[in-house]
Scaffold this motif. Structure first.
Motif, PDB file in Angstrom:
ATOM      1  N   UNK A  43       1.000  -1.263  -0.010  1.00 40.35           N
ATOM      2  CA  UNK A  43       0.059  -0.193   0.318  1.00 40.35           C
ATOM      3  C   UNK A  43       0.627   1.179  -0.158  1.00 40.35           C
ATOM      4  N   UNK A  44       0.444   2.238  -0.629  1.00 43.45           N
ATOM      5  CA  UNK A  44       1.849   3.221  -1.110  1.00 43.45           C
ATOM      6  C   UNK A  44       0.206   4.545  -0.834  1.00 43.45           C
ATOM      7  N   UNK A  45       0.882   5.395  -0.043  1.00 41.68           N
ATOM      8  CA  UNK A  45       0.048   6.597  -0.215  1.00 41.68           C
ATOM      9  C   UNK A  45       1.202   8.069   0.185  1.00 41.68           C
ATOM     10  N   UNK A  46       1.199   8.767  -1.354  1.00 43.74           N
ATOM     11  CA  UNK A  46       1.731   9.428  -1.522  1.00 43.74           C
ATOM     12  C   UNK A  46       1.487  10.973  -0.857  1.00 43.74           C
ATOM     13  N   UNK A  47       2.494  11.705  -0.288  1.00 40.08           N
ATOM     14  CA  UNK A  47       2.690  12.553   0.378  1.00 40.08           C
ATOM     15  C   UNK A  47       1.383  13.449  -0.821  1.00 40.08           C
ATOM     16  N   UNK A  48       1.111  14.936  -0.711  1.00 37.48           N
ATOM     17  CA  UNK A  48       0.600  15.649  -1.918  1.00 37.48           C
ATOM     18  C   UNK A  48       0.392  17.100  -1.076  1.00 37.48           C
ATOM     19  N   UNK A  49       0.582  16.950  -0.114  1.00 38.17           N
ATOM     20  CA  UNK A  49       0.832  18.524   0.653  1.00 38.17           C
ATOM     21  C   UNK A  49       0.328  18.550   2.139  1.00 38.17           C
ATOM     22  N   UNK A  50      -1.049  18.141   1.360  1.00 37.73           N
ATOM     23  CA  UNK A  50      -1.898  18.336   2.891  1.00 37.73           C
ATOM     24  C   UNK A  50      -2.472  16.620   3.663  1.00 37.73           C
ATOM     25  N   UNK A  51      -1.576  16.010   3.428  1.00 35.48           N
ATOM     26  CA  UNK A  51      -2.126  14.022   4.113  1.00 35.48           C
ATOM     27  C   UNK A  51      -1.022  13.945   4.756  1.00 35.48           C
ATOM     28  N   UNK A  52      -0.103  14.801   5.796  1.00 41.84           N
ATOM     29  CA  UNK A  52       0.809  13.982   6.751  1.00 41.84           C
ATOM     30  C   UNK A  52       0.563  12.888   7.226  1.00 41.84           C
ATOM     31  N   UNK A  53      -0.532  13.383   7.781  1.00 40.12           N
ATOM     32  CA  UNK A  53      -0.844  11.980   9.275  1.00 40.12           C
ATOM     33  C   UNK A  53      -0.746  10.733   8.598  1.00 40.12           C
ATOM     34  N   UNK A  54      -1.373   9.943   6.908  1.00 37.88           N
ATOM     35  CA  UNK A  54      -1.613   9.084   6.739  1.00 37.88           C
ATOM     36  C   UNK A  54      -0.501   8.900   5.405  1.00 37.88           C
ATOM     37  N   UNK A  55       0.740  10.371   5.533  1.00 34.37           N
ATOM     38  CA  UNK A  55       1.735   9.329   3.865  1.00 34.37           C
ATOM     39  C   UNK A  55       2.828   8.416   4.127  1.00 34.37           C
ATOM     40  N   UNK A  91      -1.568  -8.757   4.354  1.00 34.67           N
ATOM     41  CA  UNK A  91      -1.878 -10.550   3.522  1.00 34.67           C
ATOM     42  C   UNK A  91      -2.893 -10.608   2.776  1.00 34.67           C
ATOM     43  N   UNK A  92      -4.125  -9.200   3.361  1.00 35.93           N
ATOM     44  CA  UNK A  92      -4.979  -9.605   2.823  1.00 35.93           C
ATOM     45  C   UNK A  92      -5.063  -7.915   1.371  1.00 35.93           C
ATOM     46  N   UNK A  93      -6.034  -7.734   0.181  1.00 32.39           N
ATOM     47  CA  UNK A  93      -5.813  -6.338   0.267  1.00 32.39           C
ATOM     48  C   UNK A  93      -6.164  -4.925   1.322  1.00 32.39           C
ATOM     49  N   UNK A  94      -6.615  -4.935   2.676  1.00 30.60           N
ATOM     50  CA  UNK A  94      -7.145  -4.099   3.305  1.00 30.60           C
ATOM     51  C   UNK A  94      -6.217  -3.268   4.021  1.00 30.60           C
ATOM     52  N   UNK A  97      -5.328  -3.595   7.604  1.00 32.94           N
ATOM     53  CA  UNK A  97      -5.437  -4.461   8.496  1.00 32.94           C
ATOM     54  C   UNK A  97      -3.924  -4.536   9.147  1.00 32.94           C
ATOM     55  N   UNK A  98      -4.029  -5.656   9.714  1.00 33.86           N
ATOM     56  CA  UNK A  98      -2.673  -5.283  10.521  1.00 33.86           C
ATOM     57  C   UNK A  98      -1.938  -6.161   9.824  1.00 33.86           C
ATOM     58  N   UNK A  99      -0.351  -4.663   9.345  1.00 33.78           N
ATOM     59  CA  UNK A  99       0.452  -5.094   8.691  1.00 33.78           C
ATOM     60  C   UNK A  99       1.176  -6.369   8.976  1.00 33.78           C
ATOM     61  N   UNK A 100       1.715  -7.705   7.953  1.00 31.79           N
ATOM     62  CA  UNK A 100       2.679  -8.449   8.302  1.00 31.79           C
ATOM     63  C   UNK A 100       4.076  -7.689   8.469  1.00 31.79           C
ATOM     64  N   UNK A 101       3.826  -7.132   7.814  1.00 32.25           N
ATOM     65  CA  UNK A 101       5.370  -6.521   7.358  1.00 32.25           C
ATOM     66  C   UNK A 101       5.682  -5.140   6.409  1.00 32.25           C
ATOM     67  N   UNK A 102       6.797  -4.472   6.731  1.00 35.41           N
ATOM     68  CA  UNK A 102       6.893  -3.351   6.083  1.00 35.41           C
ATOM     69  C   UNK A 102       7.244  -3.036   4.504  1.00 35.41           C
ATOM     70  N   UNK A 103       7.777  -2.219   3.781  1.00 34.28           N
ATOM     71  CA  UNK A 103       8.609  -2.475   2.099  1.00 34.28           C
ATOM     72  C   UNK A 103       9.016  -0.591   2.748  1.00 34.28           C
ATOM     73  N   UNK A 104      10.802  -1.011   2.477  1.00 35.73           N
ATOM     74  CA  UNK A 104      11.076   0.702   2.736  1.00 35.73           C
ATOM     75  C   UNK A 104      12.170   0.364   1.468  1.00 35.73           C
ATOM     76  N   UNK A 170      -3.286  -3.656  -7.960  1.00 35.00           N
ATOM     77  CA  UNK A 170      -4.767  -3.924  -7.012  1.00 35.00           C
ATOM     78  C   UNK A 170      -5.941  -3.019  -6.964  1.00 35.00           C
ATOM     79  N   UNK A 171      -5.236  -2.009  -7.346  1.00 34.21           N
ATOM     80  CA  UNK A 171      -5.864  -0.502  -7.409  1.00 34.21           C
ATOM     81  C   UNK A 171      -5.440   0.780  -7.565  1.00 34.21           C
ATOM     82  N   UNK A 172      -5.681   1.190  -7.816  1.00 38.67           N
ATOM     83  CA  UNK A 172      -5.544   3.106  -8.025  1.00 38.67           C
ATOM     84  C   UNK A 172      -6.486   4.148  -7.558  1.00 38.67           C
ATOM     85  N   UNK A 173      -6.508   4.551  -6.931  1.00 39.19           N
ATOM     86  CA  UNK A 173      -7.377   5.692  -5.901  1.00 39.19           C
ATOM     87  C   UNK A 173      -6.640   7.255  -5.793  1.00 39.19           C
ATOM     88  N   UNK A 174      -7.697   8.428  -6.605  1.00 38.22           N
ATOM     89  CA  UNK A 174      -7.321   9.361  -7.015  1.00 38.22           C
ATOM     90  C   UNK A 174      -5.369   9.286  -6.979  1.00 38.22           C
TER      91      UNK A 174
END
Ligand code: NAG
Ligand code: NAG
Ligand code: NAG
Length: 195
Positions: A43-55, A91-94, A97-104, A170-174
């Motif tokens: 899951x990748x949430x890119x910083x856009x100037x006003x989503x610092x809390x979840x980017x 592990x699922x597409x949510x 969901x509790x993370x199984x790991x991180x990708x860095x 699997x998904x592209x949102x906004x």
């Protein structure tokens, strides 16, 4: 027959049976089945100037004239943008969901004419199932249905492992969120003996 000529006879017979590859190189093997396989969602949430809390990712480099809050250009190529990320794997597409790991690691938009990005990153697992890392490197041809990326090595439960990670979108949102399904198949699995 003298033992010496018997040995010669056996080696002649063996040389006819030889398929010319595997027996000359003991490390060359033809594998058909993975020794480990799993699916994770990235899951990748890119910083856009006003989503610092979840980017979870940020533009850290951009071509002349562009900035660090919007990907450059129209269309999907974004040629020259460099993104650093610390993304959850589930592990699922949510996403929740509790993370199984991180990708860095990072990805670099490197397709001038077709959308493509080069990914270099590690997956860090610290769950009851797996503890260890896998490092991936390769080209993601974004619009292809599936893309094979090399798994170049591993540590911990993945000591010296290698294989292929197949990406599919699997998904592209906004403008800020995308999710990849990553099927990992490891064809080389070593086990570290401590004694
Ligand atoms: C992240 O936060 C922003 C701002 O609150 C919100 O609009 C967006 O939907 C969130 N993104 C995801 C993927 O949850
Ligand atoms: C960054 O670039 C985008 C696209 O050109 C533009 O819309 C946006 O206003 C710019 N943001 C800043 C902070 O300069
Ligand atoms: C892995 O998880 C354990 C238990 O939650 C924690 O103590 C440890 O610091 C974690 N290790 C890493 C490398 O994150």
């Amino acid at each position: 027959m003298a033992p010496f000529s018997l040995i010669i006879l056996i080696s002649i017979v063996l040389s006819f049976l030889d398929d010319g590859s595997a027996s000359q190189n003991p490390y060359l093997r033809h594998v058909h089945r993975p020794c480990k396989s799993m699916v994770v969602y990235f899951h990748d949430i890119r910083y856009n100037g006003n989503n610092d809390q979840n980017a979870t990712s940020r533009i850290v480099g951009e071509p002349e004239g562009a900035n660090k809050t919007s990907l450059v250009g129209v269309g999907l190529t974004h040629f020259g943008d460099l993104i650093a990320f610390d993304d959850p794997l589930t592990e699922d597409n949510n996403l929740r969901s509790p993370p199984a790991g991180r990708a860095q690691g990072f990805y670099l938009y490197d397709g001038r004419n077709q959308p493509a990005s080069w990914h270099g990153f590690s997956m860090i697992f610290n769950s009851t199932k797996y503890k260890g890392t896998l490092t991936l490197a390769g080209l993601n041809v974004i619009l292809a249905k599936t893309r094979d990326i090399s798994v170049v090595g591993g540590t911990g439960d993945f000591f010296m492992h290698r294989g292929i990670a197949t990406f599919s979108t699997d998904a592209v949102e906004d403008e800020t969120y995308f999710r990849l399904r990553i099927q990992i198949k490891l064809y080389e699995c070593w086990k570290l003996m401590n004694h």
